[in-house]
Scaffold this active site. Structure first.
Site, PDB file in Angstrom:
ATOM      1  N   ARG A 297       0.703 -14.915 -12.820  1.00 27.75           N
ATOM      2  CA  ARG A 297      -0.427 -14.293 -13.517  1.00 27.75           C
ATOM      3  C   ARG A 297      -1.470 -15.310 -13.935  1.00 27.75           C
ATOM      4  O   ARG A 297      -2.488 -14.922 -14.506  1.00 27.75           O
ATOM      5  CB  ARG A 297       0.073 -13.595 -14.772  1.00 27.75           C
ATOM      6  CG  ARG A 297       0.255 -12.081 -14.657  1.00 27.75           C
ATOM      7  CD  ARG A 297       0.817 -11.607 -15.987  1.00 27.75           C
ATOM      8  NE  ARG A 297       0.634 -10.216 -16.249  1.00 27.75           N
ATOM      9  CZ  ARG A 297       1.498  -9.257 -15.904  1.00 27.75           C
ATOM     10  NH1 ARG A 297       2.561  -9.547 -15.203  1.00 27.75           N
ATOM     11  NH2 ARG A 297       1.271  -8.008 -16.256  1.00 27.75           N
TER      12      ARG A 297
ATOM     13  N   ARG B  96       6.357   2.811 -22.688  1.00 25.73           N
ATOM     14  CA  ARG B  96       6.265   1.406 -23.092  1.00 25.73           C
ATOM     15  C   ARG B  96       5.375   1.250 -24.313  1.00 25.73           C
ATOM     16  O   ARG B  96       4.342   1.891 -24.423  1.00 25.73           O
ATOM     17  CB  ARG B  96       5.714   0.576 -21.937  1.00 25.73           C
ATOM     18  CG  ARG B  96       6.795   0.163 -20.973  1.00 25.73           C
ATOM     19  CD  ARG B  96       6.244  -0.439 -19.723  1.00 25.73           C
ATOM     20  NE  ARG B  96       5.202  -1.439 -19.961  1.00 25.73           N
ATOM     21  CZ  ARG B  96       4.661  -2.170 -18.994  1.00 25.73           C
ATOM     22  NH1 ARG B  96       5.078  -2.019 -17.746  1.00 25.73           N
ATOM     23  NH2 ARG B  96       3.721  -3.034 -19.263  1.00 25.73           N
TER      24      ARG B  96
ATOM     25  N   ARG C  95       1.820   7.351 -18.502  1.00 22.98           N
ATOM     26  CA  ARG C  95       3.047   6.870 -17.860  1.00 22.98           C
ATOM     27  C   ARG C  95       4.290   6.978 -18.739  1.00 22.98           C
ATOM     28  O   ARG C  95       4.247   6.714 -19.927  1.00 22.98           O
ATOM     29  CB  ARG C  95       2.837   5.407 -17.459  1.00 22.98           C
ATOM     30  CG  ARG C  95       4.092   4.711 -16.957  1.00 22.98           C
ATOM     31  CD  ARG C  95       3.758   3.473 -16.198  1.00 22.98           C
ATOM     32  NE  ARG C  95       3.382   2.353 -17.060  1.00 22.98           N
ATOM     33  CZ  ARG C  95       3.119   1.141 -16.585  1.00 22.98           C
ATOM     34  NH1 ARG C  95       3.164   0.901 -15.295  1.00 22.98           N
ATOM     35  NH2 ARG C  95       2.808   0.177 -17.414  1.00 22.98           N
TER      36      ARG C  95
ATOM     37  N   ARG D 135      -4.808  -6.073 -22.023  1.00 28.88           N
ATOM     38  CA  ARG D 135      -4.148  -6.397 -20.745  1.00 28.88           C
ATOM     39  C   ARG D 135      -5.157  -6.496 -19.617  1.00 28.88           C
ATOM     40  O   ARG D 135      -5.050  -7.370 -18.747  1.00 28.88           O
ATOM     41  CB  ARG D 135      -3.079  -5.344 -20.418  1.00 28.88           C
ATOM     42  CG  ARG D 135      -1.798  -5.549 -21.210  1.00 28.88           C
ATOM     43  CD  ARG D 135      -1.015  -4.274 -21.381  1.00 28.88           C
ATOM     44  NE  ARG D 135      -0.394  -3.784 -20.162  1.00 28.88           N
ATOM     45  CZ  ARG D 135       0.058  -2.540 -20.008  1.00 28.88           C
ATOM     46  NH1 ARG D 135      -0.040  -1.677 -21.004  1.00 28.88           N
ATOM     47  NH2 ARG D 135       0.606  -2.170 -18.884  1.00 28.88           N
TER      48      ARG D 135
ATOM     49  N   LYS E 102       2.291  -1.838  -8.884  1.00 23.96           N
ATOM     50  CA  LYS E 102       3.120  -2.909  -8.331  1.00 23.96           C
ATOM     51  C   LYS E 102       4.603  -2.567  -8.417  1.00 23.96           C
ATOM     52  O   LYS E 102       5.343  -2.721  -7.453  1.00 23.96           O
ATOM     53  CB  LYS E 102       2.859  -4.234  -9.082  1.00 23.96           C
ATOM     54  CG  LYS E 102       1.396  -4.681  -9.057  1.00 23.96           C
ATOM     55  CD  LYS E 102       1.214  -6.013  -9.770  1.00 23.96           C
ATOM     56  CE  LYS E 102       1.445  -5.972 -11.275  1.00 23.96           C
ATOM     57  NZ  LYS E 102       0.372  -5.302 -12.040  1.00 23.96           N
TER      58      LYS E 102
HETATM   59  P1  ADP Z   1       1.752  -4.519 -16.380  1.00 16.32           P
HETATM   60  O1  ADP Z   1       1.537  -5.158 -15.040  1.00 16.32           O
HETATM   61  O2  ADP Z   1       1.913  -3.053 -16.302  1.00 16.32           O
HETATM   62  O3  ADP Z   1       0.737  -4.926 -17.423  1.00 16.32           O
HETATM   63  P2  ADP Z   1       4.301  -5.967 -16.816  1.00 16.32           P
HETATM   64  O4  ADP Z   1       5.502  -5.144 -17.020  1.00 16.32           O
HETATM   65  O5  ADP Z   1       4.202  -6.762 -15.559  1.00 16.32           O
HETATM   66  O6  ADP Z   1       3.096  -4.983 -17.025  1.00 16.32           O
HETATM   67  O7  ADP Z   1       4.130  -7.004 -18.050  1.00 16.32           O
HETATM   68  C1  ADP Z   1       4.173  -6.590 -19.377  1.00 16.32           C
HETATM   69  C2  ADP Z   1       3.823  -7.759 -20.312  1.00 16.32           C
HETATM   70  O8  ADP Z   1       4.783  -8.821 -20.137  1.00 16.32           O
HETATM   71  C3  ADP Z   1       2.478  -8.416 -20.069  1.00 16.32           C
HETATM   72  O9  ADP Z   1       1.419  -7.745 -20.704  1.00 16.32           O
HETATM   73  C4  ADP Z   1       2.737  -9.815 -20.657  1.00 16.32           C
HETATM   74  O10 ADP Z   1       2.725  -9.788 -22.071  1.00 16.32           O
HETATM   75  C5  ADP Z   1       4.152 -10.097 -20.224  1.00 16.32           C
HETATM   76  N1  ADP Z   1       4.220 -10.754 -18.886  1.00 16.32           N
HETATM   77  C6  ADP Z   1       4.796 -10.242 -17.773  1.00 16.32           C
HETATM   78  N2  ADP Z   1       4.691 -11.104 -16.743  1.00 16.32           N
HETATM   79  C7  ADP Z   1       4.019 -12.192 -17.219  1.00 16.32           C
HETATM   80  C8  ADP Z   1       3.587 -13.421 -16.651  1.00 16.32           C
HETATM   81  N3  ADP Z   1       3.817 -13.716 -15.357  1.00 16.32           N
HETATM   82  N4  ADP Z   1       2.926 -14.303 -17.448  1.00 16.32           N
HETATM   83  C9  ADP Z   1       2.698 -14.039 -18.731  1.00 16.32           C
HETATM   84  N5  ADP Z   1       3.060 -12.889 -19.338  1.00 16.32           N
HETATM   85  C10 ADP Z   1       3.725 -11.971 -18.602  1.00 16.32           C
END
Ligand code: ADP
Ligand code: ZN
Length: 214
Positions: free
Chosen positions: A87, A160, A126, A171, A13
């Site tokens: 999400r 990360r 990554r 996740r 994404k």
């Molecule tokens: P990825 O899609 O690679 O798992 P992101 O960078 O989008 O990673 O998100 C990293 C973390 O940030 C998630 O695992 C969660 O803990 C938090 N997070 C990000 N966006 C949201 C969201 N919309 N709702 C709840 N938690 C979120």
């Protein structure tokens, strides 16, 4: 044109959002990036979410909805790309309300489809440039031998804290339990388009361009 990029962790994404920002002057709204910024600047909210993020769990709807609300106050430019938000179904409902308040709407929800095996490979390999955010992969796009970023020349690369196998398992489980129902939700609203997320970055980008322009 406002769109959502929907998909499991590692679907690409962020990578595709960056291409849309460059190519179409869109604005990327990544709640993951916003939360990581809050952590590194040491805000109270950042400290509160750190352990939750590292474990791979979702932070509360209230926090991320607040972050998105703030950003939508600004300039709309070429439209917004929602990356990693919504999400949960609650976040999806909140986004509808926020967009309606700004007389805006979603044009497409792009579901990026990648199998689990590829996700694990992508995420555990990554790293990113700490300066510009360019994404690297130990196998498919390694950091150059001179250790300089191909995009900005920087030499500070980061992994990360949640890109390890254990938090990735959490996740993925969070994704299937709480986020994947959004595929049915947006399908029912007639906004869902599916795009293959496997393959070369430019091929995936071409697939997304087809649905946005088609
Ligand atoms: P990825 O899609 O690679 O798992 P992101 O960078 O989008 O990673 O998100 C990293 C973390 O940030 C998630 O695992 C969660 O803990 C938090 N997070 C990000 N966006 C949201 C969201 N919309 N709702 C709840 N938690 C979120
Ligand atoms: Zn860079």
């Amino acid at each position: 044109m406002n769109i959502i990029l929907l998909g499991p962790p590692g679907a690409g994404k962020g990578t595709q959002a960056r291409k849309l920002v460059d190519g179409r002057n869109m604005i990327q709204l990544s709640t993951g990036d916003m939360l990581r910024d809050a952590r590194s600047s040491g805000t109270a909210m950042g400290q509160k979410v750190a352990a939750i993020m590292d474990a791979g769990e979702l932070v509360t709807d209230e926090i991320v909805i607040g972050l998105i609300e703030e950003k939508l106050e600004g300039d709309h430019g070429g439209g917004f790309i929602f990356d990693g938000f919504p999400r949960t179904l609650e976040q999806a409902d909140a986004l509808n309300d926020i967009l309606a308040k700004h007389d805006a709407s979603l044009s497409h929800v792009v579901a990026m489809e990648v199998n689990d095996k590829a996700l694990v490979q992508r995420i555990t390999a990554r790293s990113t440039c700490g300066n510009c955010g360019e994404v690297y992969n130990d196998i498919t796009k390694p950091i150059p031998a001179d250790e300089k970023c191909v995009n900005c020349g920087g030499s500070d690369f980061k992994r990360r804290a949640d890109d390890n196998e254990e938090s990735l398992r959490t996740r993925l489980m969070e994704y299937y339990k709480k986020t994947s129902p959004l595929i049915g939700y947006y399908h029912a609203k007639g906004q869902l388009v599916r795009v293959p997320g496997l393959g070369e970055i430019d091929d995936v980008a071409a697939g997304i361009a087809d649905v946005l322009d088609g």
